[in-house]
Design a protein around this motif. Structure first.
Motif, PDB file in Angstrom:
ATOM      1  N   GLU A  62      -2.941  -1.051   3.219  1.00  0.00           N
ATOM      2  CA  GLU A  62      -3.533  -0.299   4.338  1.00  0.00           C
ATOM      3  C   GLU A  62      -5.065  -0.273   4.289  1.00  0.00           C
ATOM      4  O   GLU A  62      -5.717   0.038   5.289  1.00  0.00           O
ATOM      5  N   LYS A  63      -5.617  -0.595   3.143  1.00  0.00           N
ATOM      6  CA  LYS A  63      -7.070  -0.458   2.960  1.00  0.00           C
ATOM      7  C   LYS A  63      -7.856  -1.351   3.917  1.00  0.00           C
ATOM      8  O   LYS A  63      -8.825  -0.913   4.550  1.00  0.00           O
ATOM      9  N   GLU A  64      -7.445  -2.604   4.062  1.00  0.00           N
ATOM     10  CA  GLU A  64      -8.169  -3.533   4.928  1.00  0.00           C
ATOM     11  C   GLU A  64      -8.106  -3.101   6.392  1.00  0.00           C
ATOM     12  O   GLU A  64      -9.100  -3.176   7.118  1.00  0.00           O
ATOM     13  N   ALA A  65      -6.919  -2.637   6.822  1.00  0.00           N
ATOM     14  CA  ALA A  65      -6.766  -2.189   8.203  1.00  0.00           C
ATOM     15  C   ALA A  65      -7.638  -0.965   8.482  1.00  0.00           C
ATOM     16  O   ALA A  65      -8.247  -0.852   9.555  1.00  0.00           O
ATOM     17  N   ALA A  66      -7.698  -0.035   7.527  1.00  0.00           N
ATOM     18  CA  ALA A  66      -8.527   1.156   7.698  1.00  0.00           C
ATOM     19  C   ALA A  66     -10.009   0.781   7.762  1.00  0.00           C
ATOM     20  O   ALA A  66     -10.764   1.317   8.585  1.00  0.00           O
ATOM     21  N   TYR A  67     -10.403  -0.137   6.896  1.00  0.00           N
ATOM     22  CA  TYR A  67     -11.797  -0.609   6.905  1.00  0.00           C
ATOM     23  C   TYR A  67     -12.131  -1.251   8.262  1.00  0.00           C
ATOM     24  O   TYR A  67     -13.198  -0.991   8.846  1.00  0.00           O
ATOM     25  N   LEU A 116      -6.138   4.022  -1.276  1.00  0.00           N
ATOM     26  CA  LEU A 116      -5.297   3.918  -2.482  1.00  0.00           C
ATOM     27  C   LEU A 116      -4.143   2.952  -2.306  1.00  0.00           C
ATOM     28  O   LEU A 116      -3.395   2.711  -3.255  1.00  0.00           O
ATOM     29  N   ARG A 117      -3.985   2.422  -1.085  1.00  0.00           N
ATOM     30  CA  ARG A 117      -2.888   1.492  -0.799  1.00  0.00           C
ATOM     31  C   ARG A 117      -3.484   0.168  -0.329  1.00  0.00           C
ATOM     32  O   ARG A 117      -3.997   0.081   0.787  1.00  0.00           O
ATOM     33  N   PRO A 118      -3.434  -0.864  -1.154  1.00  0.00           N
ATOM     34  CA  PRO A 118      -4.054  -2.147  -0.793  1.00  0.00           C
ATOM     35  C   PRO A 118      -3.591  -2.683   0.562  1.00  0.00           C
ATOM     36  O   PRO A 118      -4.381  -3.285   1.284  1.00  0.00           O
TER      37      PRO A 118
END
Length: 308
Positions: free
Chosen positions: A95-100, A91-93
């Motif tokens: 942080e999304k890439e890092a989590a992926y 839900l947070r752009p």
């Protein structure tokens, strides 16, 4: 006696330009004569010979479908274990890439962890074979200490007599080289396999998987089949000698924190023939495959007048 090539300058004729002489590197001596792996190859010092690394051949030419399922299962396990964090990150752009990125690299992290333990275990075995003390840091490490205990049990219970450790071997005719874990004799293993008591075996250690379930795969037999068919070996002082004859059954020591198992693997000429096929596939992947697919064809321009 060691001969060392020296570079010197020659005096040019008074009437002509001064010529530079090409400097030559000193001929390799001692342990510097042992080939070292670099970028998938072993280069024989003092020569132009390049030998493909056995483990590179197997990684590029041997099918490993089980790794696909292993990586998928590991990703699913990581996702479920960190599900709230992943949902929040989605839900947070920012942080999304890092989590992926973290999720997709789970198999790399696991392989690195295993490689660290495997490397430490191999260092312990090498020290034991050479009669050197095992580093205290390994003995007190909670992760590594159980592997050491089980390895020493294996040596004692099976009456292992090591002949070589981490020895570079190669086949100049077939174009490959590698570093075998060890050569050894064992009266008790020879008895179990019903072969003469002084039979020489090639051995390998695997630290992954689960005891009695998985962790020892057929490609280990192909790897040992290659080492068995080596033409030459390099001693620790750099001397090149003929590869000694070893039995056509090798032993993989499957070493885990909960115990150990000595696993016999076939590594005879039929398995070596399969390795040579894998070598051809790996060479296809390395070189020929890059030149097979050409550019898409375009319709040629019409030549001359087109009849109505």
């Amino acid at each position: 006696m060691t001969n060392t090539a020296t570079a010197g300058a020659t005096t040019a004729p008074a009437s002509g330009p001064r010529r530079r002489t090409k400097k030559t590197d000193p001929a390799p001596t001692g342990a510097d004569r042992i080939p070292r792996p670099s970028q998938g190859w072993y280069r024989v010092p003092g020569t132009d010979i390049k030998l493909r690394r056995v483990t590179t051949i197997l990684s590029q030419g041997f099918p490993k479908p089980q790794l696909v399922f292993w990586a998928a299962n590991l990703t699913a396990t990581d996702a479920l274990a960190t599900l709230p964090t992943l949902v929040a990150a989605s839900l947070r752009p920012a942080e999304k890439e890092a989590a992926y990125d973290w999720l997709r690299k789970g198999h790399i992290r696991k392989k690195d962890e295993r490689a660290e333990i495997g490397g430490a275990v191999h260092d312990v075995i090498k020290a034991h074979v050479l009669g050197q003390p095992i580093p205290e840091s390994f003995l007190t490490d909670d992760e590594i200490a159980p592997f050491i205990d089980h390895f020493l049990r294996f040596v004692a219970e099976w009456e292992i007599e090591f002949e070589a450790s981490e020895m570079v071997v190669g086949n100049l005719t077939d174009g490959w080289a590698g570093t075998l874990d060890y050569l050894f004799r064992s009266r008790r293993i020879a008895e179990a396999l019903k072969v003469p008591p002084r039979t020489l075996f090639v051995g390998d250690t695997k630290t992954g998987g689960e005891l009695d379930e998985k962790g020892v795969y057929p490609e280990a037999g192909a790897q040992m089949a290659a080492y068995r068919r080596a033409e030459v070996a390099w001693l620790r002082d750099g001397t090149q000698v003929p590869m000694p004859a070893v039995h056509d059954v090798g032993i993989v020591l499957h070493l885990r924190p909960e115990g150990y198992r000595p696993m016999p693997l076939k590594c005879g000429d039929d398995v070596y023939a399969a390795f040579r096929h894998v070598q051809e596939v790996a060479e296809f992947q390395r070189a020929l495959s890059k030149s097979i697919v050409g550019e898409a064809l375009a319709l040629p321009e019409p030549v001359g007048d087109v009849a109505a």
